[in-house]
Scaffold this motif. Structure first.
Motif, PDB file in Angstrom:
ATOM      1  N   ARG A  75       0.723  -1.148  -0.053  1.00 37.94           N
ATOM      2  CA  ARG A  75      -0.104   0.037   0.217  1.00 37.94           C
ATOM      3  C   ARG A  75       0.841   1.292  -0.200  1.00 37.94           C
ATOM      4  O   ARG A  75       0.575   2.372  -0.666  1.00 37.94           O
ATOM      5  N   ARG A  77       3.910   1.780  -1.068  1.00 35.99           N
ATOM      6  CA  ARG A  77       4.489   1.658  -2.504  1.00 35.99           C
ATOM      7  C   ARG A  77       3.366   2.307  -3.412  1.00 35.99           C
ATOM      8  O   ARG A  77       3.879   3.105  -4.255  1.00 35.99           O
ATOM      9  N   GLY A  78       2.483   1.880  -3.226  1.00 34.67           N
ATOM     10  CA  GLY A  78       1.387   2.161  -4.204  1.00 34.67           C
ATOM     11  C   GLY A  78       1.068   3.669  -4.333  1.00 34.67           C
ATOM     12  O   GLY A  78       0.617   4.236  -5.441  1.00 34.67           O
ATOM     13  N   THR A 107      -4.890   1.049  -4.456  1.00 39.48           N
ATOM     14  CA  THR A 107      -4.387   1.540  -2.921  1.00 39.48           C
ATOM     15  C   THR A 107      -5.507   1.972  -2.106  1.00 39.48           C
ATOM     16  O   THR A 107      -5.384   2.695  -0.920  1.00 39.48           O
TER      17      THR A 107
ATOM     18  N   SER B 309       3.071  -4.045  -7.478  1.00 41.81           N
ATOM     19  CA  SER B 309       3.867  -2.894  -7.530  1.00 41.81           C
ATOM     20  C   SER B 309       3.199  -1.556  -7.523  1.00 41.81           C
ATOM     21  O   SER B 309       3.830  -0.614  -7.074  1.00 41.81           O
ATOM     22  N   MET B 310       1.703  -1.688  -7.900  1.00 43.75           N
ATOM     23  CA  MET B 310       1.084  -0.353  -7.887  1.00 43.75           C
ATOM     24  C   MET B 310      -0.009  -0.376  -6.638  1.00 43.75           C
ATOM     25  O   MET B 310      -0.900   0.408  -6.768  1.00 43.75           O
ATOM     26  N   GLY B 311       0.457  -1.257  -5.785  1.00 42.09           N
ATOM     27  CA  GLY B 311      -0.464  -0.928  -4.332  1.00 42.09           C
ATOM     28  C   GLY B 311      -1.167  -2.234  -4.072  1.00 42.09           C
ATOM     29  O   GLY B 311      -1.962  -2.338  -2.890  1.00 42.09           O
ATOM     30  N   THR B 313      -2.451  -5.931  -2.974  1.00 38.47           N
ATOM     31  CA  THR B 313      -1.829  -6.721  -1.910  1.00 38.47           C
ATOM     32  C   THR B 313      -1.829  -8.164  -2.487  1.00 38.47           C
ATOM     33  O   THR B 313      -2.504  -8.476  -3.497  1.00 38.47           O
TER      34      THR B 313
END
Lengths: 208, 402
Positions: A75, A77-78, A107, B309-311, B313
């Motif tokens: 999260r 990083r996003g 996110t 990588s974009m969030g 999980t």
């Protein structure tokens, strides 16, 4: 804003890397230059938290990311880091617009179609919004990847070899675009590359 | 944008794999669900018609045929028996009550049956209109007969001999017309498809017929025949005693429950084979869903790592893949359930044409809910391994190799 302290990484049964300390101010620009095999992509993955260092720590916005784990790290990083990979990849089954909406969705941020469309317009991609990514040219794909990296208003944009496949003219164009978008978003821009042409363009550079 | 949308788009982005999985599953589910529907409805119809009839007394021949002809009215009768012979058996104290049935001619392929008031009473038939037959050539007709043959109270019609509606219609028309005096409410048993009248009317039609065919000097008495008697017994010992009393006559006693059980066991071998085939198809569809998800996972490794990588999980990826499996089997189930309904309607129209039998309950049976649960479970199991693999994936390595 971004600080690395004494980070080392060793692949299982593979090479080990020891990276020089790196720091970048808020809204700063930094070029990380290195030959092939020096671990450029490894460093980018370490900074973004896709990899955890064997030792040392990475701090982004006063958060020691090496201490974060699992979903919290994903999260963080996003929300705060936008990554542009060497080749642009997308979720092939979703339209360009939906691909752009993925970062806010993943996110848990607010999903703003109008904002996504605005960014596409800014990057001259508006008419591609409802097409599938497979229909994009290489240049268009790279611009969509940039759009995707900035949509969450990250504090840090990381770009992996954004110019390696381009001629001089297009390379300068892409760098200009990256800087412009980073400025609009108020993000720091860190580029990892072996492309020596970019050296003159950036005041700050680190060799690894 | 939501996870279901992502799963859905992924499924339709791979139409060939998806179609294969859905078709296999739909056929498996369709066959099983059709068998379940048939089993339920046929058992219900059979039971409703047997309703407290312990025995059927009729002419010797196939006992199953005797039951089918006289309880369900879907087969040709085994022949006729003499009233005086039958009376000897019916006088037996083991017989609590009985209903006479005399097959007459038919009208528009609906049978005219001579009987008495006990017959509609036994099945709890109510009158929708008019009254019960009380004089010769008065008939009270079933709801379906009224609808299909377009008969109203007060209408008259002439009967046709035998069941060939088309052939020689003119020649076989009987002279004295029947008059409709009442229409029964729908009862969901055989009476819906019957034309009931007094036994005497049937006899009179036949005498009339015989006069036509033979010369005048013939004995009317031999016409006092019945096709069958439906018998209620007085006590459990009745079976053996009654069966004994038909020995050395041209009559037989058959137990509807036993005969239908025998018949449905024959059916059962058929349905068991069908079920086995359907289960095999279900297993194939399970493998197909698994392979389809596994393959698409291999192709989409980079995409999934990208989402991380974009969030996204680990849980996000797990959910997406599990949902894809569930979506696939749900679509398969829905298509299968639809197919089974269509199959049932087709079967029903065939049955209706040949036997005036309808299967029209298209509702969801409890056993179908079990089938749904099994199907969903299949989807979960098939997507579990791919989902776990997605969760365990090394995203850095996957992204570096892109």
């Amino acid at each position: 804003m971004l600080q690395t302290k004494n980070i080392q990484f060793k692949y299982d049964g593979g090479p080990s890397f020891h990276f020089p300390d790196i720091s970048c101010e808020e809204k700063g620009r930094l070029l990380i230059l290195g030959e092939s095999g020096k671990g450029k992509t490894t460093l980018l993955h370490l900074i973004s938290g896709l990899l955890q260092p064997t030792s040392g720590e990475v701090t982004i916005k006063n958060q020691n990311t090496s201490a974060l784990k699992g979903a919290a790290l994903d999260r963080f990083r996003g929300k705060h880091v936008g990554i542009i990979f060497q080749t642009a990849h997308f979720v092939q089954s979703l339209t360009v617009l939906d691909n752009l909406l993925l970062p806010p969705f993943l996110t848990g941020s607010k999903i703003e179609r109008s904002k996504a469309l605005e960014i596409l317009q800014r990057l001259n991609l508006k008419e591609k919004a409802f097409q599938l990514p497979s229909k994009l040219s290489v240049g268009e794909a790279q611009r969509v990847a940039i759009a995707r990296a900035i949509i969450n208003n990250p504090s840090l944009i990381l770009a992996d070899e954004p110019t390696s496949a381009l001629d001089d003219k297009n390379a300068i164009e892409v760098i200009r675009l990256l800087e412009e978008q980073a400025s609009t978003t108020g993000a720091a821009l860190v580029i990892v590359t072996h492309d020596q042409r970019l050296k003159d363009h950036f005041k700050d550079h680190v060799n690894i | 944008m939501n996870l279901l949308k992502i799963s859905w788009r992924n499924i339709i982005a791979n139409p060939l794999n998806t179609t294969l999985s859905v078709i296999l599953l739909a056929f498996g589910v369709g066959i099983i669900s059709l068998l379940l529907l048939l089993e339920k409805q046929i058992t219900e119809k059979f039971d409703r018609n047997i309703k407290d009839i312990d025995f059927v007394l009729g002419a010797k021949g196939s006992p199953v045929q005797l039951i089918l002809a006289n309880v369900y009215h879907v087969d040709a009768p085994t022949g006729n028996i003499k009233v005086e012979d039958a009376q000897k058996i019916l006088k037996n104290p083991m017989v609590k009550d009985y209903i006479p049935l005399a097959y007459g001619d038919n009208y528009e392929n609906y049978r005219i049956v001579g009987t008495n008031f006990k017959y509609p009473e036994h099945y709890g038939c109510q009158l929708a209109e008019g009254r019960l037959f009380s004089a010769p050539f008065e008939v009270t007709i079933g709801q379906k007969v009224a609808q299909e043959a377009k008969l109203k109270v007060g209408d008259t019609f002439t009967s046709v001999h035998g069941f060939d509606k088309e052939a020689n219609e003119e020649d076989h028309h009987h002279a004295t017309p029947f008059r409709v005096v009442g229409i029964f409410d729908r009862s969901d048993c055989a009476i819906d498809n019957l034309i009931l009248t007094q036994v005497e009317s049937v006899w009179m039609v036949h005498d009339h017929e015989e006069e036509h065919v033979h010369d005048e000097t013939h004995d009317h008495e031999h016409s006092k025949e019945m096709t069958a008697y439906l018998i209620k017994k007085r006590n459990p010992l009745a079976a053996m005693m009654l069966a004994n009393s038909t020995r050395e006559t041209n009559m037989q006693i058959a137990d509807p429950a036993i005969e239908i059980n025998r018949l449905s066991q024959g059916f059962g071998i058929g349905t068991d084979t069908m079920k086995a085939i359907a289960i095999l198809i279900m297993i194939l569809s399970f493998v197909s869903v698994f392979i389809s998800l596994y393959n698409s996972l291999k192709q989409r490794r980079y995409e999934l790592a990208l989402m991380r990588s974009m969030g996204g999980t680990r849980r996000t990826l797990f959910t997406i893949i599990l949902q894809e499996g569930l979506l696939l089997v749900s679509i398969g189930f829905l298509v299968g359930a639809l197919l089974s309904r269509i199959g049932l309607l087709v079967l029903s129209s065939i049955l209706k044409e040949n036997f005036h039998y309808e299967l029209n309950d298209l509702g969801i049976s409890p056993s179908e809910l079990v089938l749904l649960a099994v199907t969903l479970l299949t989807g979960i199991v098939a997507s579990l391994l791919p989902a776990v693999r997605a969760v365990r994936m090394d995203i850095s390595k996957t992204l570096s190799n892109g």
